[in-house]
Design a protein around this motif. Sequence first.
Motif, short mmCIF file in Angstrom:
data_model
loop_
_atom_site.label_atom_id
_atom_site.label_comp_id
_atom_site.label_asym_id
_atom_site.label_seq_id
_atom_site.Cartn_x
_atom_site.Cartn_y
_atom_site.Cartn_z
N MET A 105 7.96 45.31 55.06
CA MET A 105 7.42 45.08 53.73
C MET A 105 7.53 46.38 52.95
O MET A 105 7.32 47.45 53.49
CB MET A 105 5.97 44.62 53.83
N SER A 106 7.80 46.27 51.67
CA SER A 106 7.96 47.48 50.86
C SER A 106 6.60 48.11 50.58
O SER A 106 5.57 47.43 50.50
CB SER A 106 8.66 47.15 49.54
N THR A 107 6.62 49.42 50.44
CA THR A 107 5.39 50.14 50.14
C THR A 107 4.81 49.70 48.81
O THR A 107 3.58 49.60 48.66
CB THR A 107 5.66 51.66 50.13
N ASP A 108 5.67 49.40 47.84
CA ASP A 108 5.17 48.91 46.54
C ASP A 108 4.34 47.65 46.72
O ASP A 108 3.29 47.49 46.07
CB ASP A 108 6.33 48.63 45.59
N ASN A 109 4.78 46.75 47.58
CA ASN A 109 4.01 45.52 47.83
C ASN A 109 2.69 45.81 48.53
O ASN A 109 1.67 45.19 48.23
CB ASN A 109 4.83 44.52 48.65
N LEU A 110 2.71 46.77 49.47
CA LEU A 110 1.47 47.12 50.16
C LEU A 110 0.46 47.70 49.18
O LEU A 110 -0.73 47.35 49.23
CB LEU A 110 1.76 48.13 51.28
N ILE A 111 0.92 48.56 48.28
CA ILE A 111 0.03 49.15 47.29
C ILE A 111 -0.52 48.08 46.36
O ILE A 111 -1.72 48.06 46.06
CB ILE A 111 0.76 50.25 46.49
N LYS A 112 0.34 47.18 45.93
CA LYS A 112 -0.11 46.09 45.06
C LYS A 112 -1.18 45.25 45.77
O LYS A 112 -2.23 44.94 45.18
CB LYS A 112 1.07 45.20 44.68
N MET A 113 -0.95 44.92 47.03
CA MET A 113 -1.90 44.10 47.77
C MET A 113 -3.22 44.83 48.00
O MET A 113 -4.30 44.24 47.83
CB MET A 113 -1.30 43.63 49.09
N VAL A 114 -3.16 46.11 48.42
CA VAL A 114 -4.41 46.83 48.68
C VAL A 114 -5.19 47.02 47.40
O VAL A 114 -6.42 46.98 47.41
CB VAL A 114 -4.15 48.17 49.42
N ALA A 126 -1.88 58.38 44.80
CA ALA A 126 -1.49 58.00 43.44
C ALA A 126 -1.21 56.51 43.38
O ALA A 126 -0.67 55.93 44.33
CB ALA A 126 -0.24 58.78 43.01
N ASP A 127 -1.62 55.88 42.33
CA ASP A 127 -1.42 54.44 42.09
C ASP A 127 -2.31 53.55 42.94
O ASP A 127 -2.18 52.33 42.88
CB ASP A 127 0.05 54.02 42.29
N MET A 128 -3.21 54.12 43.72
CA MET A 128 -4.12 53.30 44.53
C MET A 128 -5.50 53.28 43.89
O MET A 128 -5.99 54.29 43.39
CB MET A 128 -4.23 53.84 45.96
N HIS A 129 -6.12 52.12 43.91
CA HIS A 129 -7.50 51.95 43.44
C HIS A 129 -8.38 52.91 44.23
O HIS A 129 -8.18 53.11 45.43
CB HIS A 129 -7.91 50.49 43.70
N PRO A 130 -9.38 53.52 43.59
CA PRO A 130 -10.26 54.46 44.31
C PRO A 130 -10.91 53.89 45.57
O PRO A 130 -11.04 54.60 46.57
CB PRO A 130 -11.31 54.84 43.26
N LEU A 131 -11.31 52.64 45.54
CA LEU A 131 -11.88 52.03 46.75
C LEU A 131 -10.84 51.96 47.86
O LEU A 131 -11.15 52.18 49.04
CB LEU A 131 -12.40 50.62 46.46
N ALA A 132 -9.61 51.64 47.52
CA ALA A 132 -8.53 51.57 48.51
C ALA A 132 -8.26 52.95 49.08
O ALA A 132 -8.08 53.11 50.30
CB ALA A 132 -7.27 50.99 47.88
N GLN A 133 -8.25 53.97 48.22
CA GLN A 133 -8.03 55.33 48.69
C GLN A 133 -9.07 55.73 49.72
O GLN A 133 -8.75 56.25 50.78
CB GLN A 133 -8.07 56.32 47.52
N MET A 176 1.66 47.82 58.94
CA MET A 176 1.36 47.83 57.50
C MET A 176 0.33 48.91 57.18
O MET A 176 0.48 49.65 56.20
CB MET A 176 0.83 46.46 57.06
N ARG A 177 -0.70 49.01 58.01
CA ARG A 177 -1.73 50.02 57.79
C ARG A 177 -1.17 51.42 57.94
O ARG A 177 -1.47 52.31 57.12
CB ARG A 177 -2.91 49.79 58.73
N LYS A 178 -0.36 51.65 58.95
CA LYS A 178 0.23 52.97 59.15
C LYS A 178 1.16 53.35 58.01
O LYS A 178 1.19 54.50 57.58
CB LYS A 178 0.97 53.03 60.49
N GLU A 179 1.93 52.40 57.52
CA GLU A 179 2.83 52.67 56.40
C GLU A 179 2.04 53.05 55.15
O GLU A 179 2.39 53.99 54.44
CB GLU A 179 3.72 51.46 56.12
N LEU A 180 0.96 52.33 54.90
CA LEU A 180 0.13 52.62 53.74
C LEU A 180 -0.52 54.00 53.88
O LEU A 180 -0.55 54.78 52.92
CB LEU A 180 -0.94 51.55 53.56
#
Length: 73
Positions: free
Chosen positions: A1-10, A56-63, A42-46
Amino acid sequence: MSTDNLIKMVNQIAQYFSSEPDQHAAVLGVRNHLQMFWTPGMRKELLAWQTEHHGADMHPLAQEAVSGAGWGT
């Protein structure tokens, strides 16, 4: 899965939990969701992406949820 998709989902997961008034509970909600429904890969990639790009580009809660999860160990 692309990192962009992981970021969007998280970010979508974090946005869902952002209505929780207790910040700690919201972070745990995101973290628990990722642990229950995401594969270890997926978790390790993120986590690797977050480490490299400083969240960068991650919601503060996700970070916060990803950085405190201990997935890199």
